[in-house]
Design a protein around this motif. Structure first.
Motif, PDB file in Angstrom:
ATOM      1  N   ASP A 582       0.825  -1.208   0.000  1.00 12.84           N
ATOM      2  CA  ASP A 582       0.000   0.000   0.000  1.00 12.84           C
ATOM      3  C   ASP A 582       0.858   1.257   0.000  1.00 12.84           C
ATOM      4  OD1 ASP A 582      -2.298  -1.320  -0.097  1.00 12.84           O
ATOM      5  OD2 ASP A 582      -2.898  -0.984   1.998  1.00 12.84           O
ATOM      6  N   LYS A 583       1.971   1.178   0.731  1.00 13.26           N
ATOM      7  CA  LYS A 583       2.825   2.353   0.835  1.00 13.26           C
ATOM      8  C   LYS A 583       3.755   2.488  -0.359  1.00 13.26           C
ATOM      9  CE  LYS A 583       3.314   2.847   5.851  1.00 13.26           C
ATOM     10  NZ  LYS A 583       4.286   2.645   6.930  1.00 13.26           N
ATOM     11  N   SER A 585       5.499   3.132  -3.648  1.00 13.30           N
ATOM     12  CA  SER A 585       5.154   3.918  -4.832  1.00 13.30           C
ATOM     13  C   SER A 585       5.852   3.367  -6.062  1.00 13.30           C
ATOM     14  CB  SER A 585       5.534   5.381  -4.625  1.00 13.30           C
ATOM     15  OG  SER A 585       6.941   5.524  -4.660  1.00 13.30           O
ATOM     16  N   GLY A 586       6.631   2.316  -5.889  1.00 11.86           N
ATOM     17  CA  GLY A 586       7.311   1.707  -7.040  1.00 11.86           C
ATOM     18  C   GLY A 586       8.429   2.555  -7.602  1.00 11.86           C
ATOM     19  N   CYS A 587       9.049   3.393  -6.763  1.00 10.11           N
ATOM     20  CA  CYS A 587      10.084   4.285  -7.292  1.00 10.11           C
ATOM     21  C   CYS A 587      11.356   3.527  -7.653  1.00 10.11           C
ATOM     22  CB  CYS A 587      10.402   5.409  -6.303  1.00 10.11           C
ATOM     23  SG  CYS A 587      11.383   4.894  -4.882  1.00 10.11           S
ATOM     24  N   ALA A 589      13.966   2.819  -5.786  1.00  8.10           N
ATOM     25  CA  ALA A 589      15.217   3.175  -5.108  1.00  8.10           C
ATOM     26  C   ALA A 589      15.846   1.929  -4.484  1.00  8.10           C
ATOM     27  CB  ALA A 589      14.966   4.219  -4.030  1.00  8.10           C
ATOM     28  N   GLY A 592      17.930  -0.431  -7.043  1.00  8.36           N
ATOM     29  CA  GLY A 592      19.304  -0.049  -7.362  1.00  8.36           C
ATOM     30  C   GLY A 592      20.249  -0.200  -6.195  1.00  8.36           C
ATOM     31  N   LEU A 601      10.840  -4.967  -9.430  1.00  5.67           N
ATOM     32  CA  LEU A 601       9.520  -4.352  -9.440  1.00  5.67           C
ATOM     33  C   LEU A 601       8.560  -5.341 -10.086  1.00  5.67           C
ATOM     34  CD1 LEU A 601      10.341  -0.673 -10.425  1.00  5.67           C
ATOM     35  CD2 LEU A 601       9.762  -1.563  -8.173  1.00  5.67           C
ATOM     36  N   ASP A 606      -4.494  -3.027  -9.030  1.00  2.00           N
ATOM     37  CA  ASP A 606      -4.879  -2.191  -7.894  1.00  2.00           C
ATOM     38  C   ASP A 606      -6.061  -1.332  -8.335  1.00  2.00           C
ATOM     39  OD1 ASP A 606      -4.857  -1.100  -5.391  1.00  2.00           O
ATOM     40  OD2 ASP A 606      -2.919  -0.112  -5.587  1.00  2.00           O
ATOM     41  N   LYS A 611     -11.358   3.309 -10.476  1.00  2.37           N
ATOM     42  CA  LYS A 611     -10.611   2.877 -11.657  1.00  2.37           C
ATOM     43  C   LYS A 611      -9.697   1.699 -11.333  1.00  2.37           C
ATOM     44  CE  LYS A 611      -7.649   5.400 -14.867  1.00  2.37           C
ATOM     45  NZ  LYS A 611      -7.204   6.770 -15.137  1.00  2.37           N
ATOM     46  N   ILE A 613      -6.361  -0.167 -12.003  1.00  2.00           N
ATOM     47  CA  ILE A 613      -5.060   0.178 -12.586  1.00  2.00           C
ATOM     48  C   ILE A 613      -4.075  -0.949 -12.349  1.00  2.00           C
ATOM     49  CG2 ILE A 613      -5.285   2.684 -12.354  1.00  2.00           C
ATOM     50  CD1 ILE A 613      -3.485   2.331  -9.781  1.00  2.00           C
ATOM     51  N   LYS A 614      -3.011  -0.894 -13.136  1.00 12.74           N
ATOM     52  CA  LYS A 614      -1.880  -1.776 -12.869  1.00 12.74           C
ATOM     53  C   LYS A 614      -0.739  -0.880 -12.425  1.00 12.74           C
ATOM     54  CE  LYS A 614      -2.903  -5.456 -16.147  1.00 12.74           C
ATOM     55  NZ  LYS A 614      -3.416  -6.372 -15.099  1.00 12.74           N
ATOM     56  N   ARG A 615      -0.126  -1.228 -11.307  1.00 12.25           N
ATOM     57  CA  ARG A 615       1.021  -0.421 -10.889  1.00 12.25           C
ATOM     58  C   ARG A 615       2.134  -1.341 -10.399  1.00 12.25           C
ATOM     59  NH1 ARG A 615       1.567   0.944  -5.401  1.00 12.25           N
ATOM     60  NH2 ARG A 615       0.038  -0.068  -4.069  1.00 12.25           N
ATOM     61  N   GLU A 616       3.327  -0.766 -10.325  1.00 11.80           N
ATOM     62  CA  GLU A 616       4.480  -1.579  -9.936  1.00 11.80           C
ATOM     63  C   GLU A 616       4.822  -1.365  -8.468  1.00 11.80           C
ATOM     64  OE1 GLU A 616       7.405  -0.444 -12.896  1.00 11.80           O
ATOM     65  OE2 GLU A 616       7.135  -2.394 -13.845  1.00 11.80           O
ATOM     66  N   THR A 637       9.436   6.239   2.045  1.00 11.31           N
ATOM     67  CA  THR A 637       8.108   6.180   2.634  1.00 11.31           C
ATOM     68  C   THR A 637       8.009   5.093   3.705  1.00 11.31           C
ATOM     69  OG1 THR A 637       5.772   6.147   2.055  1.00 11.31           O
ATOM     70  CG2 THR A 637       7.170   4.605   0.909  1.00 11.31           C
TER      71      THR A 637
ATOM     72  N   ASP B  92      12.114   7.768 -11.555  1.00  8.86           N
ATOM     73  CA  ASP B  92      11.521   7.285 -10.302  1.00  8.86           C
ATOM     74  C   ASP B  92      10.281   6.434 -10.548  1.00  8.86           C
ATOM     75  OD1 ASP B  92      13.456   8.472  -8.810  1.00  8.86           O
ATOM     76  OD2 ASP B  92      12.294  10.250  -8.297  1.00  8.86           O
ATOM     77  N   GLN B  94       7.462   7.074 -11.748  1.00 15.89           N
ATOM     78  CA  GLN B  94       6.200   7.673 -11.329  1.00 15.89           C
ATOM     79  C   GLN B  94       5.305   8.015 -12.515  1.00 15.89           C
ATOM     80  OE1 GLN B  94       5.336   7.700  -7.996  1.00 15.89           O
ATOM     81  NE2 GLN B  94       7.222   6.502  -8.053  1.00 15.89           N
ATOM     82  N   GLY B 267      20.771   6.239  -4.470  1.00 19.41           N
ATOM     83  CA  GLY B 267      19.924   5.120  -4.869  1.00 19.41           C
ATOM     84  C   GLY B 267      20.667   4.077  -5.667  1.00 19.41           C
TER      85      GLY B 267
END
Lengths: 659, 278
Positions: A582-583, A585-587, A589, A592, A601, A606, A611, A613-616, A637, B92, B94, B267
């Motif tokens: 939930d937390k 954001s798929g950034c 970091a 790497g 990822l 979700d 709506k 959606i597909k997110r990583e 986060t 990132d 996003q 990172g």
């Protein structure tokens, strides 16, 4: 409310002589959540463990703190103990009041205060502990040994003898490594080839060993139990399936280039076996010097070969194989002394040779058939100077470390010269003579009896004069300058990790130390493991060693691999990173920053309002994650948290200490 | 100016009319002559309300984070600062480059303090460029302000930052304006982190400031939106710039958002990292 039991160990007098258990135990009893506290002389002993188990059932304890030695020492012991009780093995915290308290403090009163603080921290942390459960991963019952020197050979044989499949990978056309190049081995002076070639033959003939020579690792993925390794078979241009190794092709090849095996002291053809006892005993064509491959003109070997094995159109192939474990046995190379020591002529003088070149010279199968002759004019030298620590123990120009084997082989070289050339003189320039090993000191003594002159000091300069080499240096025991006119100089040069080690360790995720040797997981307690699960170390890739140490370590690494492969699946540590999706954001970091390539990822389904959606989000591979926690620090986060070391648990400890 | 504004309107109108994008993010007029406001144009007719003048100061890229999964492409007017933000957001993970239509508008300098340190007026990434690139004005010394703070004694420096954070009202406008702040839930909004108090006190404000600087410092594109958005006028980009200056001194030239491939400094894992502190 948690029900915590605290158990204070005296460790004989190790702890109790400094930290007062009679103050610590009552203090622990007063800490929040503690329902029982006791102390005992040796908690890790059988009666000590029984006492803990009895207390757990008697007092309804649901989590425990043991104040004792470092968790690296006995955390697993106590976890195993908890397996037989009502509580989860991870409802345990160790307060280290030995290494981090009693051993390092003298003031008993203040050490006891500190121990109370350490126990308070552990009590606070354990109150936040949660049961953790190990996952199982399947194990591919097959090992890869990278490097076919004596370390790789020994490891491969041991694993194969235990009944497991092994692939022994070697980048040269033959296995054998540096040991095959040596003449005699110290301190027993048995012939190196006589003891190593039978092992090479065993490897070639063993039903459980598949030899992959002239191969290199291209990429590694996966983790302990299931590594996927892409192996590049370099083009040999000779069909080894039908070649019998008759050697006819080598006889008429018109090309002559420096022999790698004889370190430039002799020539070899473009189609060649590395050395006569090579395993496999079949040639390859060196594409960089072969006329047919370079200019399309020649083809003599193809005409000569009675079986039609020569295939000039052969190409490199890449195969991917699965392995459960990997042993690194990539060995060493000697430093390029010529580039480092201009004062020794920087490679201009032909009669200055390295120790390994001397090994080839004195070897009956070498370029001079074992006669000690100067490379420049083929004359027998009368005076030989041996310089030790060339590149070793020299932080300014070379390596700061000691290469460990040179003292002994310098003595061996001196002995061989004095034996083969009666009337000759040998001067050995040294910083110290280090002979820790069975029969080593005796061998050194014998060499001095033979007549070798040991001079304590470094050689500062070597120059040519009237066909000889003048070695100038200091005898630091006499405190005076000395000058020796030598006919030949042998430099006992430093070992350094083999070329290519950086790429290989990066692929595996294994760490290297400041000198580029592969880092062991623990210098004392886990010397043949790396930090990467399933990757083990054998021989000089971990640091300079002589043959006995190399072989011992190879067998030790093999034992670790056998232990691993004997299981059909293994438990992974549950103290790994966990993602709160939930937390997240798929950034990326964490991806790497992970040293073990354990995070990827992953796309999930979700909802965003109404709506779809597909997110990583980040996903942690439990086989690869080593629980280092780098990702949890990188995750802004806080979506990643390390089980067993959650941010909340650590803050709880800090609060217990500071508030 | 009006010529360029006209080009922007025409471009937006065509994109919307062709159905290429779902909406276009640009600048619109307000009732104040010296202010513009970000506008979201979703019909061809609406394109006429776009404006381009020296008061178009807001960096628009941040709004992409409010619509990370658009049904249609989003049209975005991109100057140097927007494009660097977009690069960073792509890196990132996003936003996706393919869900954006970047209308490149080389910047002629705006009336905001935040533009004083601008090092890149022209969009570094775009789908169309509406007019010729502008010459980059020689920026003032990039780290001049950081150097000023560094020159203070530790006590002076504490007084300086203490004073800054005494005035912080913890409105989080800096976070909301920052194109690099992209967490789904910001740690300051979490119920109980254990280290960040909700109180308005110097220490808790400072913890917020330091944490913010560390969270975004190695990815800061130096757009200055945090300072522009700050209602108290606090010099907070000085903190992320301090990080950038340290990174520059440690590992050579380092600037964020110039492309969408470079890892952020904190990172990445590299066995050859300098670990002089060990």
């Amino acid at each position: 409310m948690s029900r915590i039991g605290v158990f204070v160990c005296h460790c004989g007098t190790n702890i109790a002589s400094v930290v007062d258990p009679d103050r610590l135990t009552p203090a622990a009893r007063e800490m929040p959540g503690v329902v029982y506290a006791a102390d005992y002389r040796y908690m890790c002993s059988e009666p000590g463990q029984q006492m803990i188990k009895d207390s757990i059932s008697e007092h309804g304890i649901d989590r425990i703190v043991i104040a004792s030695c470092s968790p690296r020492m006995h955390e697993t012991t106590f976890r195993k103990m908890l397996k037989g009780t009502s509580i989860n093995p991870y409802m345990l915290e160790i307060a280290n009041i030995r290494e981090q308290c009693s051993w390092v403090h003298a003031d008993k009163g203040r050490a006891t205060e500190k121990a109370i603080g350490l126990v308070r921290m552990a009590v606070s942390k354990v109150s936040k502990n949660e049961p953790l459960y190990a996952q199982s991963i399947p194990i591919t019952k097959r090992a890869l040994v990278i490097g076919g020197g004596i370390a790789g050979i020994q490891a491969a044989l041991d694993i194969a003898d235990a009944g497991h499949e092994v692939v022994l990978l070697e980048r040269e056309p033959s296995i054998g490594g540096k040991m095959a190049m040596l003449d005699k081995t110290f301190p027993t002076l048995d012939c190196s080839a006589c003891i190593s070639t039978p092992k090479m033959v065993d490897v070639g003939a063993h039903p459980n060993i598949r030899l992959m020579t002239y191969c290199e690792v291209e990429s590694v993925s996966g983790y302990i139990g299931s590594f996927e390794v892409a192996i590049r078979q370099k083009a040999r241009y000779v069909n080894h399936d039908i070649c019998t190794g008759c050697g006819l092709c080598e006889t008429k090849c018109p090309v002559k280039v420096d022999s790698e095996f004889n370190l430039g002291l002799s020539k070899r053809p473009a189609i060649y076996k590395l050395f006569p006892q090579a395993v496999p005993s079949k040639p390859v064509i060196d594409s960089e010097s072969c006329r047919m491959l370079k200019d399309g003109k020649c083809g003599i070997c193809a005409k000569l070969c009675p079986l039609g094995c020569i295939d000039y159109k052969d190409e490199a192939r890449t195969v991917t194989e699965s392995f459960g474990a990997i042993i690194m046995a990539t060995g060493y190379q000697l430093v390029d002394w010529a580039a480092m020591y201009g004062e020794y002529g920087g490679g201009r003088y032909r009669d200055i040779i390295s120790g390994l070149q001397f090994e080839r010279t004195v070897n009956a199968a070498g370029p001079t058939e074992g006669h000690i002759l100067r490379p420049s004019d083929g004359r027998e030298p009368e005076t030989v100077v041996i310089v030790k620590c060339v590149g070793s123990r020299d932080p300014k120009k070379g390596k700061s470390y000691c290469s460990r084997a040179c003292c002994m082989y310098a003595a061996k070289h001196a002995h061989q010269i004095l034996e083969k050339l009666p009337g000759s003189r040998v001067f050995i320039f040294y910083i110290d003579v280090r002979t820790p090993g069975k029969g080593y000191e005796e061998f050194y003594d014998q060499t001095r009896m033979d007549g070798a002159v040991y001079v304590r000091g470094r050689i500062s300069k070597i120059y040519e004069e009237d066909g000889g080499l003048v070695c100038q240096g200091e005898d630091s025991l006499l405190g005076s300058q000395v000058r020796v006119r030598a006919d030949m100089v042998i430099l006992e040069t430093a070992m350094e990790p083999s070329q290519g080690i950086e790429g290989l360790t990066s692929m595996l995720g294994a760490a290297r130390d400041a000198n580029n040797w592969i880092q062991e997981a623990h210098p004392k307690l886990r010397p043949v493991e790396t930090q990467v699960g399933g990757v083990f170390l054998a021989g000089t890739c971990q640091g300079p060693k002589d043959i006995p140490d190399t072989v011992s370590q190879a067998s030790a690494a093999a034992a670790k691999v056998i232990g691993l492969l004997n299981k059909s699946e293994m438990e992974t540590s549950p103290m790994i990173s966990a993602v709160e999706r939930d937390k997240c954001s798929g950034c990326g970091a964490c991806v790497g920053i992970c040293p073990y390539k354990a995070i990827t990822l992953q796309e999930i389904d979700d909802r965003l309002g109404a709506k779809r959606i597909k997110r990583e989000v980040a996903s942690v591979n439990s086989g690869l994650c080593q629980g280092c926690g780098a990702c949890t620090a990188a995750c802004r986060t806080g979506a990643l948290d390390l089980l067993g070391f959650r941010n909340g648990q650590i803050l709880e400890e800090v609060d217990a200490l500071c508030l | 100016m009006s010529d360029r504004q006209e080009k922007m309107r025409q471009s937006a109108e065509k994109l919307l009319r062709d159905g290429e994008v779902g909406y276009v993010i640009g600048w619109g007029a307000t009732r104040f002559c010296d202010r513009t406001t970000p506008v979201f144009i979703d019909s061809p007719e609406g394109a006429a309300s776009l404006v381009w003048n020296e008061h178009a100061v807001n960096s628009l890229a941040k709004y992409l984070l409010d619509d990370k999964y658009p049904d249609k492409k989003i049209g975005l007017f991109a100057r140097g600062c927007e494009s660097r933000a977009v690069n960073r957001m792509i890196k990132d993970n996003q936003v996706k480059r393919e869900s954006l239509y970047l209308i490149g508008v080389p910047c002629d300098g705006k009336s905001s303090d935040r533009c004083r340190l601008c090092r890149e007026r022209n969009p570094l990434v775009y789908d169309v460029l509406l007019w010729e690139p502008e010459a980059n004005a020689a920026p003032a010394d990039r780290f001049e302000r950081v150097r000023g703070v560094e020159a203070m004694s530790p006590d002076e420096r504490y007084r300086y930052w203490g004073g800054v954070y005494d005035r912080c009202i913890r409105c989080y406008a800096c976070r909301n304006a920052c194109p690099v702040c992209s967490c789904r839930e910001c740690y300051v909004d979490m119920g109980r982190t254990g280290f960040q108090g909700k109180q308005h006190s110097r220490s808790d404000n400072q913890i917020f400031g330091v944490t913010r600087a560390f969270h975004v410092g190695d990815r800061c594109i130096e757009c200055g939106e945090c300072e522009r958005a700050c209602p108290m006028g606090l010099p907070i980009m000085g903190q992320t710039q301090k990080m950038l200056k340290e990174i520059n001194e440690l590992s050579g030239e380092y600037e964020c958002g110039l492309d969408a491939d470079s890892d952020s400094f904190l990172g990445r894992f590299d066995l050859d990292d300098k670990d002089e502190f060990m």
